[in-house]
Scaffold this active site. Structure first.
Site, PDB file in Angstrom:
ATOM      1  N   ARG A  66       0.821  -1.210   0.000  1.00 22.31           N
ATOM      2  CA  ARG A  66       0.000   0.000   0.000  1.00 22.31           C
ATOM      3  C   ARG A  66       0.856   1.261   0.000  1.00 22.31           C
ATOM      4  O   ARG A  66       0.511   2.248  -0.633  1.00 22.31           O
ATOM      5  CB  ARG A  66      -0.939  -0.004   1.205  1.00 22.31           C
ATOM      6  N   TYR A  70       0.445   4.479  -2.367  1.00 21.19           N
ATOM      7  CA  TYR A  70       0.275   5.839  -1.852  1.00 21.19           C
ATOM      8  C   TYR A  70       1.297   6.793  -2.463  1.00 21.19           C
ATOM      9  O   TYR A  70       0.976   7.925  -2.825  1.00 21.19           O
ATOM     10  CB  TYR A  70       0.377   5.852  -0.332  1.00 21.19           C
ATOM     11  N   TYR A  92     -12.935  10.078  -0.802  1.00 20.21           N
ATOM     12  CA  TYR A  92     -14.190   9.810  -0.105  1.00 20.21           C
ATOM     13  C   TYR A  92     -14.033  10.080   1.390  1.00 20.21           C
ATOM     14  O   TYR A  92     -12.941  10.038   1.938  1.00 20.21           O
ATOM     15  CB  TYR A  92     -14.679   8.380  -0.350  1.00 20.21           C
TER      16      TYR A  92
END
Length: 200
Positions: A66, A70, A92
């Site tokens: 991850r 990023y 979101y």
């Protein structure tokens, strides 16, 4: 201040229903709009506001750490800023809650002499307070990321509300399609919580 700017906005937790008028205007008026949203309704709404908008979701790949995803997102936000464009990146929920890329992009943009600002959105925590009728003023509220909570053995007050974020992803460091739940992580978390709370 250099030409080029970054506005990071929140679309809220409810697709297109929690966004502020300010954030909507920034999405619509951006020369370059990038987004990371959780559902196709929000994606379609952003595309309607800004037909040139591009998703950042393809930065994720199965088995890819991850943190690498990023870093890629940060670079994709900053590249057009460095080219002198006014960029809006929509995330979101609240763009500053569990959103490393938004904070890092703003930090790097400012360090590079560009204008960069974050605009709030309705977060999952806001919805939690409303949906469950919790008022943090009554018993207080503690909030931890679940993996951090376990690894660092965070001290907390069991008589106060405890929010543990991303409990299903305890120890998960890569992106995988489908089931993101770590059943072993949930078992360990339950064992720790049972030392402070009754089983029910």
């Amino acid at each position: 201040m250099k030409r080029g700017s970054l506005a990071v906005v929140g679309t809220g937790y409810l697709a297109a229903g929690h966004v502020t008028a300010e954030s909507e205007a920034l999405i619509k008026g951006a020369e370059k709009c990038l987004y990371m949203v959780a559902d196709p309704v929000a994606e379609a709404w952003i595309q309607q506001l800004n037909p040139r908008a591009e998703s950042l979701k393809d930065a994720y790949a199965p088995g890819k750490p991850r943190r690498d995803s990023y870093r890629e997102m940060v670079e994709r936000m900053l590249a057009p800023v460095r080219q002198g464009l006014d960029v809006c990146a929509a995330f979101y929920g609240h763009p500053g809650v569990f959103a490393f890329p938004s904070h890092e992009a703003i930090r790097q943009a400012r360090a590079g002499g560009f204008q960069a600002r974050m605009f709030p959105g309705v977060s999952a925590e806001d919805c939690l307070f409303a949906d469950l009728g919790l008022d943090p003023a009554i018993h207080g509220c503690q909030s931890f990321e679940a993996t951090d909570f376990l690894i660092r053995r965070r001290r907390f007050d069991p008589s106060s509300n405890l929010i543990l974020w991303q409990a299903g992803g305890i120890g998960v460091a890569t992106y995988e399609r489908g089931d993101l739940w770590s059943r072993e992580g949930l078992r360990v978390l339950a064992e720790v919580l049972l030392q402070h709370y009754p089983a029910d």
